[in-house]
Design a protein around this motif. Structure first.
Motif, mmCIF file in Angstrom:
data_model
loop_
_atom_site.group_PDB
_atom_site.id
_atom_site.type_symbol
_atom_site.label_atom_id
_atom_site.label_comp_id
_atom_site.label_asym_id
_atom_site.label_seq_id
_atom_site.Cartn_x
_atom_site.Cartn_y
_atom_site.Cartn_z
ATOM 1 N N ILE A 1 0.837 -1.199 0.000
ATOM 2 C CA ILE A 1 0.000 0.000 0.000
ATOM 3 C C ILE A 1 0.874 1.253 0.000
ATOM 4 C CG2 ILE A 1 -1.631 1.358 1.375
ATOM 5 C CD1 ILE A 1 -2.910 -1.285 2.249
ATOM 6 N N CYS A 2 1.945 1.227 0.787
ATOM 7 C CA CYS A 2 2.864 2.367 0.845
ATOM 8 C C CYS A 2 3.589 2.574 -0.489
ATOM 9 C CB CYS A 2 3.892 2.159 1.963
ATOM 10 S SG CYS A 2 3.188 2.261 3.626
ATOM 11 N N ILE A 3 3.974 1.484 -1.139
ATOM 12 C CA ILE A 3 4.599 1.585 -2.463
ATOM 13 C C ILE A 3 3.615 2.213 -3.457
ATOM 14 C CG2 ILE A 3 5.522 0.258 -4.410
ATOM 15 C CD1 ILE A 3 6.617 -1.746 -2.341
ATOM 16 N N GLY A 4 2.357 1.841 -3.340
ATOM 17 C CA GLY A 4 1.327 2.445 -4.182
ATOM 18 C C GLY A 4 1.196 3.944 -3.929
ATOM 19 N N MET A 5 1.315 4.368 -2.670
ATOM 20 C CA MET A 5 1.264 5.795 -2.333
ATOM 21 C C MET A 5 2.433 6.545 -2.965
ATOM 22 S SD MET A 5 0.170 5.522 1.699
ATOM 23 C CE MET A 5 0.240 7.286 2.014
ATOM 24 N N LEU A 6 3.607 5.915 -2.971
ATOM 25 C CA LEU A 6 4.782 6.514 -3.608
ATOM 26 C C LEU A 6 4.545 6.697 -5.107
ATOM 27 C CD1 LEU A 6 8.482 5.493 -2.993
ATOM 28 C CD2 LEU A 6 7.639 5.884 -5.286
ATOM 29 N N ALA A 7 4.014 5.653 -5.745
ATOM 30 C CA ALA A 7 3.767 5.712 -7.194
ATOM 31 C C ALA A 7 2.765 6.809 -7.542
ATOM 32 C CB ALA A 7 3.272 4.356 -7.687
ATOM 33 N N GLN A 8 1.706 6.911 -6.754
ATOM 34 C CA GLN A 8 0.688 7.906 -7.078
ATOM 35 C C GLN A 8 1.199 9.332 -6.860
ATOM 36 O OE1 GLN A 8 -1.246 10.039 -5.087
ATOM 37 N NE2 GLN A 8 -0.670 9.393 -3.033
ATOM 38 N N SER A 9 2.191 9.505 -5.985
ATOM 39 C CA SER A 9 2.770 10.828 -5.769
ATOM 40 C C SER A 9 3.449 11.334 -7.039
ATOM 41 C CB SER A 9 3.783 10.772 -4.622
ATOM 42 O OG SER A 9 4.382 12.034 -4.417
ATOM 43 N N TYR A 10 4.176 10.457 -7.714
ATOM 44 C CA TYR A 10 4.865 10.863 -8.939
ATOM 45 C C TYR A 10 3.895 11.009 -10.111
ATOM 46 C CZ TYR A 10 9.406 10.532 -6.730
ATOM 47 O OH TYR A 10 10.486 10.768 -5.926
ATOM 48 N N ILE A 11 2.862 10.186 -10.131
ATOM 49 C CA ILE A 11 1.838 10.335 -11.172
ATOM 50 C C ILE A 11 1.088 11.664 -10.990
ATOM 51 C CG2 ILE A 11 -0.330 9.398 -12.065
ATOM 52 C CD1 ILE A 11 0.732 6.593 -11.290
ATOM 53 N N SER A 12 0.815 12.009 -9.734
ATOM 54 C CA SER A 12 0.104 13.259 -9.434
ATOM 55 C C SER A 12 0.891 14.474 -9.899
ATOM 56 C CB SER A 12 -0.173 13.365 -7.936
ATOM 57 O OG SER A 12 -1.073 12.365 -7.511
ATOM 58 N N LEU A 13 2.215 14.396 -9.819
ATOM 59 C CA LEU A 13 3.046 15.519 -10.268
ATOM 60 C C LEU A 13 2.809 15.803 -11.749
ATOM 61 C CD1 LEU A 13 5.302 17.560 -9.640
ATOM 62 C CD2 LEU A 13 6.943 15.827 -10.369
ATOM 63 N N LEU B 1 -2.080 27.464 -17.460
ATOM 64 C CA LEU B 1 -2.421 28.795 -16.948
ATOM 65 C C LEU B 1 -1.211 29.695 -16.738
ATOM 66 C CD1 LEU B 1 -5.104 27.808 -14.279
ATOM 67 C CD2 LEU B 1 -5.492 28.665 -16.587
ATOM 68 N N SER B 2 -0.009 29.155 -16.949
ATOM 69 C CA SER B 2 1.205 29.938 -16.724
ATOM 70 C C SER B 2 2.319 29.395 -17.608
ATOM 71 C CB SER B 2 1.614 29.852 -15.247
ATOM 72 O OG SER B 2 2.073 28.539 -14.949
ATOM 73 N N SER B 3 3.506 29.943 -17.411
ATOM 74 C CA SER B 3 4.666 29.460 -18.157
ATOM 75 C C SER B 3 5.362 28.310 -17.439
ATOM 76 C CB SER B 3 5.663 30.615 -18.348
ATOM 77 O OG SER B 3 6.140 31.076 -17.087
ATOM 78 N N LEU B 4 4.807 27.874 -16.295
ATOM 79 C CA LEU B 4 5.449 26.836 -15.479
ATOM 80 C C LEU B 4 5.035 25.446 -15.956
ATOM 81 C CD1 LEU B 4 5.002 28.437 -11.936
ATOM 82 C CD2 LEU B 4 6.914 28.657 -13.517
ATOM 83 N N SER B 5 5.504 25.071 -17.123
ATOM 84 C CA SER B 5 5.180 23.765 -17.692
ATOM 85 C C SER B 5 5.912 22.657 -16.940
ATOM 86 C CB SER B 5 5.581 23.716 -19.162
ATOM 87 O OG SER B 5 6.989 23.864 -19.284
ATOM 88 N N LEU B 6 5.516 21.406 -17.217
ATOM 89 C CA LEU B 6 6.186 20.260 -16.603
ATOM 90 C C LEU B 6 7.675 20.263 -16.925
ATOM 91 C CD1 LEU B 6 6.291 17.500 -15.189
ATOM 92 C CD2 LEU B 6 5.593 16.456 -17.357
ATOM 93 N N PHE B 7 8.019 20.505 -18.198
ATOM 94 C CA PHE B 7 9.429 20.506 -18.603
ATOM 95 C C PHE B 7 10.223 21.560 -17.844
ATOM 96 C CE2 PHE B 7 12.799 22.208 -21.354
ATOM 97 C CZ PHE B 7 13.588 21.063 -21.493
#
Length: 475
Positions: free
Chosen positions: A381-393, A403-409
């Motif tokens: 479950i904790c590993i799943g929480m880690l994975a979803q944190s990076y997906i959420s980013l 809405l701004s110039s702050l793209s993912l890249f």
């Protein structure tokens, strides 16, 4: 120095003192109580946290942020919000009081009925001072908030230890939370002697709720999913397993949430005032992201490094099952401030509708991950929480870029060097720790080595960040 800049510098200083001091003290107190009371007591409280958290979301209903963002707020708005807070808090407590037996039946823990009914009193007490705290935030008067928080923390610490020494077990944790909220509410009333001066205004409610309703739903979804793990672990496993998970989660997310809270409390009212200057706003947000990463990334990697010797020394072998959970969660919570700052930008832009949309998408993903990992135990479950944190980013930065110039890249390009260096330094110190046998020596050597290497990197390769951090500390 402009008036806004002076307020920001002062606000950052006092917000930092308040958050770091209170969270630091509470963390130490929790560690001591953890050794005294054991995992089961913390597990029982962990099962109830979600019900109090959800009630608190309804009580605030996003009105606090709506008031902060509104530029022409007046006494009518504050009075309307106050009446709403009180009415909703009483309703929520009644639901909790009569629903407590069903919670006990769900977990098959009879003791939870009385625990939840007493703990729920916090909801009404907290509602009384919500408007005053919002007014202080609008004025960036974090000095008064700091005073009330520190005093209430000391009072609640004395109460908790007194109950624990007298053998009251889990009730020591209930007494701590009640005394903290009660003393804080009284102190806020003394420091900000405000009373509602106008009647409830439907027009004011409609205007504020038009913005806050999306925040309410967003916060509600987010809160449920943040605490759903304790519900599932408590239902499928045991209160002891909830205790292991709750302690690991507290140790790993407290630093990230403390620093993020400092940044958000100060920058949200400040940046709301520059919401119409896009270029200036984007530059301020990018610098905020980099400064946050420069502090949080090494802090979380360092905490993961020392998790095993720290838990052995402070909590004892009884809590050893928390170690792998804490390491996994630390890596996941590295990104917490980056998530929060990206979402904060959407609030400043007035796009609470996008916030709600983002939360729905992310929670669907979290649900799928949880369904997959739950059958494999708490660690999975904790590993799943880690994975979803990076997906959420990825999801958060996609909408921020719209809405701004702050793209993912642009964000990854700015933050990746810090992230990679922290991982490299952490790996080096992990192998260094294998040569040591004493837990105290491991903590001292790993922290010292990591700190020296990281400061050297920042000083040589990230000079602008180094100067900004140094200036912030000096000021």
């Amino acid at each position: 120095m402009t008036s806004l800049k002076k307020k920001t510098v002062s606000g950052l200083k006092w917000s930092a003192i308040e958050r770091i001091a209170t969270q630091g003290i509470q963390l130490v107190v929790m560690l001591i109580l953890g050794r005294m009371l054991g995992p089961e007591a913390f597990g029982l409280i962990g099962m109830l946290v979600i019900f109090i958290a959800i009630a608190q979301i309804f009580v605030d209903s996003g009105f606090g942020n709506a008031l902060i963002r509104k530029q022409d707020r007046d006494e009518k708005d504050f009075s309307t919000v106050f009446y709403c807070n009180i009415a909703v808090s009483i309703t929520c407590y009644l639901l909790i009081y009569f629903g407590a037996p069903y919670v006990s039946d769900f977990y098959n823990e009879p003791e939870l009925t009385s625990l939840l009914r007493v703990l729920g009193i916090n909801i009404i007490i907290n509602a009384i001072s919500l408007v005053q705290r919002t007014k202080l935030t609008i004025d960036m008067d974090f000095k008064k908030l700091t005073k009330s928080s520190l005093i209430s923390v000391f009072i609640s610490t004395l109460v908790a230890f007194s109950f624990a020494f007298c053998g009251f077990g889990v009730w020591a944790l209930i007494a701590q939370r009640l005394s903290s909220v009660f003393s804080n509410a009284i102190l806020i009333q003394i420091l900000v002697p405000w009373r509602p001066k106008k009647r409830f205004s439907k027009s004011s409610f409609d205007e504020l709720f038009g913005f806050s309703s999306k925040l309410l739903l967003t916060s509600l979804i987010d809160t449920i999913y943040k605490n759903i793990y304790q519900i599932i672990i408590g239902k499928l496993f045991s209160s002891v397993q909830v205790g292991f998970f709750a302690q690991a989660k507290t140790l790993s997310n407290t630093p990230a949430m403390t620093i993020t809270s400092i940044i958000q409390r100060v920058t949200y009212p400040m940046l709301s005032q520059m919401q119409n200057d896009t270029e200036k706003l984007d530059a301020a947000y990018l610098l905020t992201l980099r400064l946050s990463a420069a502090v949080i990334f090494p802090l979380m990697i360092g905490l993961a490094l020392i998790s095993e010797p720290l838990i052995n020394v402070v909590l004892g072998q009884e809590w050893s099952e928390s170690v792998p959970l804490m390491i996994i969660l630390c890596i996941g919570y590295m990104l917490y401030p980056i998530h929060a700052i990206n979402l904060n930008l959407l609030q400043v832009k007035g796009r609470s509708d996008l916030l709600l949309k983002i939360e729905i998408v992310k929670k669907i993903i979290i649900t799928l991950i949880l369904i997959i990992t739950i059958r494999y135990g708490v660690k999975a479950i904790c590993i799943g929480m880690l994975a979803q944190s990076y997906i959420s980013l990825l999801i958060n930065t996609y909408y921020t870029g719209k809405l701004s110039s702050l793209s993912l890249f642009k964000q990854v390009r700015s933050l990746a060097p810090i992230w990679l260096v922290c991982i490299a330094i952490g790996s080096f110190n992990y192998f260094l720790s294998l040569t040591l046998s004493n837990d105290v020596y491991k903590i001292l050597v790993m922290l010292t080595s990591s700190l020296v290497l990281y400061i050297l990197y920042i000083r040589i390769c990230q000079k602008d960040l180094y100067e900004n951090l140094l200036n912030s500390i000096v000021k």
